[in-house]
Motif scaffolding. Sequence first.
Motif, mmCIF file in Angstrom:
data_model
loop_
_atom_site.group_PDB
_atom_site.id
_atom_site.type_symbol
_atom_site.label_atom_id
_atom_site.label_comp_id
_atom_site.label_asym_id
_atom_site.label_seq_id
_atom_site.Cartn_x
_atom_site.Cartn_y
_atom_site.Cartn_z
ATOM 1 N N ARG A 111 -23.287 -4.417 9.770
ATOM 2 C CA ARG A 111 -22.591 -3.669 8.732
ATOM 3 C C ARG A 111 -23.482 -3.557 7.504
ATOM 4 N NH1 ARG A 111 -19.660 -7.141 5.000
ATOM 5 N NH2 ARG A 111 -20.026 -9.336 5.494
ATOM 6 N N VAL A 112 -23.091 -2.670 6.595
ATOM 7 C CA VAL A 112 -23.854 -2.461 5.372
ATOM 8 C C VAL A 112 -22.933 -2.606 4.172
ATOM 9 C CG1 VAL A 112 -23.529 0.055 5.512
ATOM 10 C CG2 VAL A 112 -25.364 -0.872 4.096
ATOM 11 N N ILE A 113 -23.439 -3.243 3.135
ATOM 12 C CA ILE A 113 -22.782 -3.279 1.834
ATOM 13 C C ILE A 113 -23.612 -2.384 0.920
ATOM 14 C CG2 ILE A 113 -21.951 -4.713 -0.061
ATOM 15 C CD1 ILE A 113 -22.129 -7.117 1.836
ATOM 16 N N TYR A 126 -28.002 -4.837 4.618
ATOM 17 C CA TYR A 126 -27.699 -4.630 6.030
ATOM 18 C C TYR A 126 -27.586 -6.004 6.691
ATOM 19 C CZ TYR A 126 -28.917 0.129 4.886
ATOM 20 O OH TYR A 126 -28.945 1.369 4.299
ATOM 21 N N LEU A 127 -26.411 -6.272 7.250
ATOM 22 C CA LEU A 127 -26.094 -7.604 7.753
ATOM 23 C C LEU A 127 -25.999 -7.607 9.270
ATOM 24 C CD1 LEU A 127 -23.280 -8.483 5.199
ATOM 25 C CD2 LEU A 127 -25.622 -9.334 5.200
ATOM 26 N N VAL A 185 -34.181 -13.207 4.950
ATOM 27 C CA VAL A 185 -33.946 -11.909 4.318
ATOM 28 C C VAL A 185 -35.275 -11.187 4.128
ATOM 29 C CG1 VAL A 185 -33.046 -10.699 2.284
ATOM 30 C CG2 VAL A 185 -31.954 -12.824 3.067
ATOM 31 N N ILE A 186 -35.346 -9.930 4.564
ATOM 32 C CA ILE A 186 -36.450 -9.040 4.215
ATOM 33 C C ILE A 186 -35.972 -8.150 3.075
ATOM 34 C CG2 ILE A 186 -37.914 -7.128 4.973
ATOM 35 C CD1 ILE A 186 -37.990 -8.416 7.730
ATOM 36 N N PHE A 187 -36.699 -8.172 1.982
ATOM 37 C CA PHE A 187 -36.333 -7.480 0.745
ATOM 38 C C PHE A 187 -37.283 -6.304 0.596
ATOM 39 C CE2 PHE A 187 -36.669 -6.931 -3.860
ATOM 40 C CZ PHE A 187 -35.354 -7.021 -4.293
ATOM 41 N N MET A 188 -36.784 -5.094 0.894
ATOM 42 C CA MET A 188 -37.622 -3.897 1.059
ATOM 43 C C MET A 188 -37.583 -2.997 -0.181
ATOM 44 S SD MET A 188 -39.629 -2.187 3.068
ATOM 45 C CE MET A 188 -40.395 -0.581 2.841
ATOM 46 N N TRP A 213 -35.160 -5.888 12.964
ATOM 47 C CA TRP A 213 -34.921 -7.201 12.365
ATOM 48 C C TRP A 213 -33.447 -7.554 12.241
ATOM 49 C CZ3 TRP A 213 -39.487 -4.999 9.794
ATOM 50 C CH2 TRP A 213 -40.664 -5.675 10.178
ATOM 51 N N VAL A 214 -32.591 -6.628 11.889
ATOM 52 C CA VAL A 214 -31.182 -6.957 11.739
ATOM 53 C C VAL A 214 -30.585 -7.364 13.086
ATOM 54 C CG1 VAL A 214 -28.906 -6.066 11.081
ATOM 55 C CG2 VAL A 214 -30.908 -5.546 9.673
ATOM 56 N N THR A 215 -31.013 -6.705 14.154
ATOM 57 C CA THR A 215 -30.517 -7.092 15.477
ATOM 58 C C THR A 215 -30.992 -8.482 15.887
ATOM 59 O OG1 THR A 215 -32.396 -5.979 16.543
ATOM 60 C CG2 THR A 215 -30.355 -4.713 16.301
ATOM 61 N N GLN A 216 -32.028 -8.992 15.233
ATOM 62 C CA GLN A 216 -32.523 -10.341 15.524
ATOM 63 C C GLN A 216 -31.908 -11.392 14.603
ATOM 64 O OE1 GLN A 216 -36.818 -10.346 15.426
ATOM 65 N NE2 GLN A 216 -37.005 -8.828 17.046
ATOM 66 N N GLY A 217 -30.979 -10.983 13.750
ATOM 67 C CA GLY A 217 -30.309 -11.950 12.889
ATOM 68 C C GLY A 217 -30.838 -12.031 11.478
#
Length: 326
Positions: free
Chosen positions: A72-74, A90-91, A100-103, A127-131
């Motif tokens: 999900r996204v906030i 993006y969680l 956390v990757i801070f882009m 990356w989000v699919t990897q947690g």
Amino acid sequence: MTQSNHAWRPLAYTTLLLAAFSLMASQTAHAGPLRDWLASRHAQGAPASTDDNATEDDDQPARIDQLPANSRVIKDIAYGSDPKQRYDVYLPAKPNNAPVIFMVHGGAWAIGDKRHSKVIENKIWHWVTQGTVLVSVNYRLVPDAAPLEQAQDVARALASAQQKAKEWGANPQRFVLMGHSAGAHLVGLISSQPDLAKQKGALPWLGSVMLDSAAMDVVSIMESKHHHRFYDKAFGNDPAYWRQTSPLHVLQPNTAPMLLVCSSKRDDSCPQAEAFAKAVINNRAIASVLPENLSHSDINGELGLPNGYTKDVDQFLASLPGFKRP
């Protein structure tokens, strides 16, 4: 290749200690970003633009309504009063003490957006699919804010995200900074002098990934003949300000590890990355350079695809103590 204080040294990387590259750092910035952008626009049937601020970060918004399953996204978390001072988060499906990757997006310090597809789309799916949590940041742009103010915006956003991380199931001490193009310069500026971020309330982070910045030595660019008006619009004509906004010239000792990805298709990016990484190593810190035979745009857009480039960036992330779980 000269040894550094970093155990992680795959052969695909160049760890910089060759003095000759420091001479190359003064080369003028060339037309890589603008040329690639114009070519892609022409291929799509769009009229060519003469605006030097146009870069290939000027792409289409990502389809954030089509996220990986259960993620999900906030949207638009505010870290200041200006409409540009916002970030999205993006969680993964079940974040649990997540890294956390801070882009930070690029765009010649004057355009770009946190939701552009090349900024986030493949990174989300990888990356989000990897947690891992992905934070994508907007910041004020030229002419409303010059690069030093933009770096301060990024630092404020970082502090805000770290303060909220536990609410998302993320760990505020497991952040990695990442930026592309002008965003890579801003990440480099903060990474070179962590005190700038500390003054805005940010905690230390694990490392930084700079994706194809050719502005690690702003002084050499501005003192040389250059063809891009966007440098003049961003950095002005004050040599003191050039030094303030040049990662090479504000570099402090013992910074967090850095990976500098550069396009070998450009004349300026890899020499600047090499010279900067050498200076980092000389300041008792860790830096490596990853040359890629990709355009300036694809350095950003292809990161996250199942390829050797993504694998190499993952290897750098895995080398950072605390980013991957034991």
